[in-house]
Design an enzyme around this catalytic site. Structure first.
Site: not given
Length: 118
Positions: A28, A30, A92, A48-49, A32
């Site tokens: 996860y 990076g 973030d 975070h995604d 995608g």
């Protein structure tokens, strides 16, 4: 935005690891993401995604949103300005703090995501 996120990571980890080391880690960290996170750090990236996905559903553009924040005692602190800016900053900041606590396993950097992330 992504540059501010990189700076937050440096704030939280006291500059001990370059932000780029997180750009191709696990399933996860990076661009995608899929499958099961490989470890605690990768779970930070999945959260975070997911947070960025929620920001998108609120009409925000998390990778481009500029926000105001300070590094106080190696802790990223958001300065609320607007709904989107505050939401993205919180995503973030939470991830940067999570990265700082999670162990970094070099074996999970640049893995073959096609075979490991199902």
């Amino acid at each position: 935005n992504l540059i501010q996120f990189s700076n937050m990571i440096q704030c939280a980890n006291k500059g001990s690891r370059p932000s780029l080391h997180y750009a191709d880690y696990g399933c996860y960290c990076g661009w995608g993401g899929s499958g099961t996170p490989v470890d605690e750090l990768d779970r930070c990236c999945k959260v975070h995604d997911d947070c960025y996905d929620q920001a998108g559903k609120k009409g925000c553009f998390p990778k481009l949103t500029l926000y105001s924040w300070d590094c106080t005692g190696n802790v990223p602190i958001c300065n609320p300005k607007s709904k989107c800016k505050d939401f993205v900053c919180a995503c973030d900041a939470a991830a940067a703090k999570c990265f700082a606590k999670a162990p970094y396993n070099k074996a999970n950097w640049n893995i073959d995501t096609k075979t490991r992330c199902k």
